[in-house]
Design a protein around this motif. Structure first.
Motif, mmCIF file in Angstrom:
data_model
loop_
_atom_site.group_PDB
_atom_site.id
_atom_site.type_symbol
_atom_site.label_atom_id
_atom_site.label_comp_id
_atom_site.label_asym_id
_atom_site.label_seq_id
_atom_site.Cartn_x
_atom_site.Cartn_y
_atom_site.Cartn_z
ATOM 1 N N ARG A 1 27.858 9.776 8.329
ATOM 2 C CA ARG A 1 26.937 9.571 9.447
ATOM 3 C C ARG A 1 26.775 10.811 10.321
ATOM 4 N NH1 ARG A 1 29.697 4.452 10.416
ATOM 5 N NH2 ARG A 1 30.469 5.561 12.205
ATOM 6 N N SER A 2 27.452 11.911 9.971
ATOM 7 C CA SER A 2 27.284 13.133 10.766
ATOM 8 C C SER A 2 25.891 13.706 10.479
ATOM 9 C CB SER A 2 28.381 14.145 10.425
ATOM 10 O OG SER A 2 28.228 14.610 9.107
ATOM 11 N N PRO A 3 25.253 14.331 11.464
ATOM 12 C CA PRO A 3 23.852 14.733 11.351
ATOM 13 C C PRO A 3 23.556 15.668 10.174
ATOM 14 C CG PRO A 3 24.686 15.138 13.579
ATOM 15 C CD PRO A 3 25.839 14.669 12.769
ATOM 16 N N VAL B 1 21.746 4.106 7.959
ATOM 17 C CA VAL B 1 22.580 4.350 6.779
ATOM 18 C C VAL B 1 21.785 4.057 5.509
ATOM 19 C CG1 VAL B 1 24.600 3.528 5.514
ATOM 20 C CG2 VAL B 1 24.759 3.989 7.969
ATOM 21 N N VAL B 2 21.092 2.932 5.499
ATOM 22 C CA VAL B 2 20.297 2.566 4.329
ATOM 23 C C VAL B 2 19.190 3.603 4.104
ATOM 24 C CG1 VAL B 2 18.713 0.828 3.385
ATOM 25 C CG2 VAL B 2 20.861 0.116 4.447
ATOM 26 N N ALA B 3 18.589 4.088 5.195
ATOM 27 C CA ALA B 3 17.544 5.114 5.075
ATOM 28 C C ALA B 3 18.108 6.381 4.431
ATOM 29 C CB ALA B 3 16.958 5.424 6.453
ATOM 30 N N LEU B 4 19.306 6.776 4.862
ATOM 31 C CA LEU B 4 19.929 7.972 4.282
ATOM 32 C C LEU B 4 20.279 7.744 2.811
ATOM 33 C CD1 LEU B 4 21.215 10.751 4.295
ATOM 34 C CD2 LEU B 4 23.213 9.799 5.454
ATOM 35 N N LEU B 5 20.753 6.543 2.489
ATOM 36 C CA LEU B 5 21.062 6.232 1.087
ATOM 37 C C LEU B 5 19.807 6.374 0.224
ATOM 38 C CD1 LEU B 5 23.443 3.156 1.560
ATOM 39 C CD2 LEU B 5 24.055 5.406 0.652
#
Ligand code: C2E
Ligand code: CA
Ligand code: CA
Ligand code: CA
Length: 275
Positions: free
Chosen positions: A120-122, A158-162
């Motif tokens: 979750r770090s930028p 989180v889902v968006a990053l996945l």
């Protein structure tokens, strides 16, 4: 006794004080370890049961402490997470893992553990992009292992990053499956490429009917979701027999191999199977 911000004297249990002191020491040592490059990676093969060959390796962090010798991640990852040091450490792991994987045949993947805080770090997506760019590793050969703890502070981002990682071609595995509180709901949030069945279910799978039923349910569920499965911590032939019969995709554990150094991965890949 220690004076806190409000000028009030507080007395700590000696044991607590000692624990706090040790943590502080560990934190200072960890900072130095990052700067001085005291980390190394061990690699544990993940054996593909269908193809009957090594399908990948999991990168496992090791720290050679100047006084205390080799330390296991369980001894220092929690402190690295609390202090934020997991971010630079994790960046080193990602680069080193991708670099090592370029020495393997193209069908062999590298799995990298990413802690919730690091994930979750930028800068995380950039770290992955750079590790791939610098090493030249094909994205499909990288598998990021996360646990459901990444979802604890809200699923949306989180889902968006996945999905962004997936769009880059990187695979995503859900680690330690079954140990959390709500693993099943996360399977609906994102189509994971792989589920890793936690060792706590695998260890008793050949002697405990409940464990066997749970493992079977996880494997059947994964098949329905078209998700790969890896059983973690496979140590004996009885466990292997049950897992094979249940249709598990791959196994990882001391039965096949302990984690080894980078040079030994090449030997393992070159050695024909004896069993
Ligand atoms: P994990 O991701 O569940 O990794 C599997 C652990 O099980 C490893 O411990 C491995 O050595 C051990 N293991 C493998 N096969 C067997 C077996 O047959 N029997 C038994 N008893 N154990 C087996 P290790 O290397 O001590 O790592 C512990 C944990 O530390 C990992 O659990 C992972 O959560 C964390 N970790 C390791 N490397 C990293 C890293 O680079 N970054 C982060 N964030 N966490 C890491
Ligand atoms: Ca893992
Ligand atoms: Ca695991
Ligand atoms: Ca585990």
């Amino acid at each position: 006794a220690k004076r806190d911000g409000g000028g009030v004297m507080r007395f700590f249990e000696p044991a607590l004080d000692e624990a706090a002191r040790r943590r502080r020491m560990l934190e200072l040592d960890l900072r130095e370890a990052v700067a001085k490059g005291q980390f190394t990676l061990a690699f544990q093969p993940i054996f593909d049961l269908k193809a009957q060959r090594i399908g990948g390796f999991e990168a496992l962090l090791r720290w050679h402490h100047p006084d205390r010798g080799w330390l296991s991640p369980v001894d220092f990852i929690p402190v690295a997470e609390e202090t934020g040091l997991i971010v630079p450490i994790g960046e080193w792991v990602m680069r080193e893992a991708c670099r090592t994987a370029t020495r393997w045949p193209e069908h062999v993947r590298i799995a990298v553990n990413v802690s919730a805080l690091q994930f979750r770090s930028p800068g995380f997506q950039t770290v992955v992009l750079q590790a791939l760019a610098i090493s030249g590793l094909e994205p499909r050969r990288l598998e990021v292992e996360i646990t459901e703890s990444v979802f604890l502070d809200g699923e949306g981002p989180v889902v968006a990053l996945l999905h962004r990682l997936r769009a880059m071609g990187v695979r995503v595995a859900l680690d330690d499956f079954g140990t959390g509180y709500s693993s099943l709901s996360y399977l609906r949030s994102f189509p994971f490429d792989k589920i890793k069945i936690d060792r706590s279910f695998v260890t008793p799978v050949a002697r405990d009917a409940s464990a066997a039923a749970i493992v079977r349910a996880i494997i059947d569920l994964s098949a329905a979701l078209r998700t790969d499965t890896t059983a973690e911590g496979v140590e004996d032939d009885e466990q292997l027999a049950v897992l094979t019969e249940q249709g598990c995709g791959s196994i990882q554990g001391y039965l096949f191999s302990r984690p080894v150094d980078a040079a030994s991965t090449l030997e393992l890949l070159a050695t024909p199977l004896v069993r």
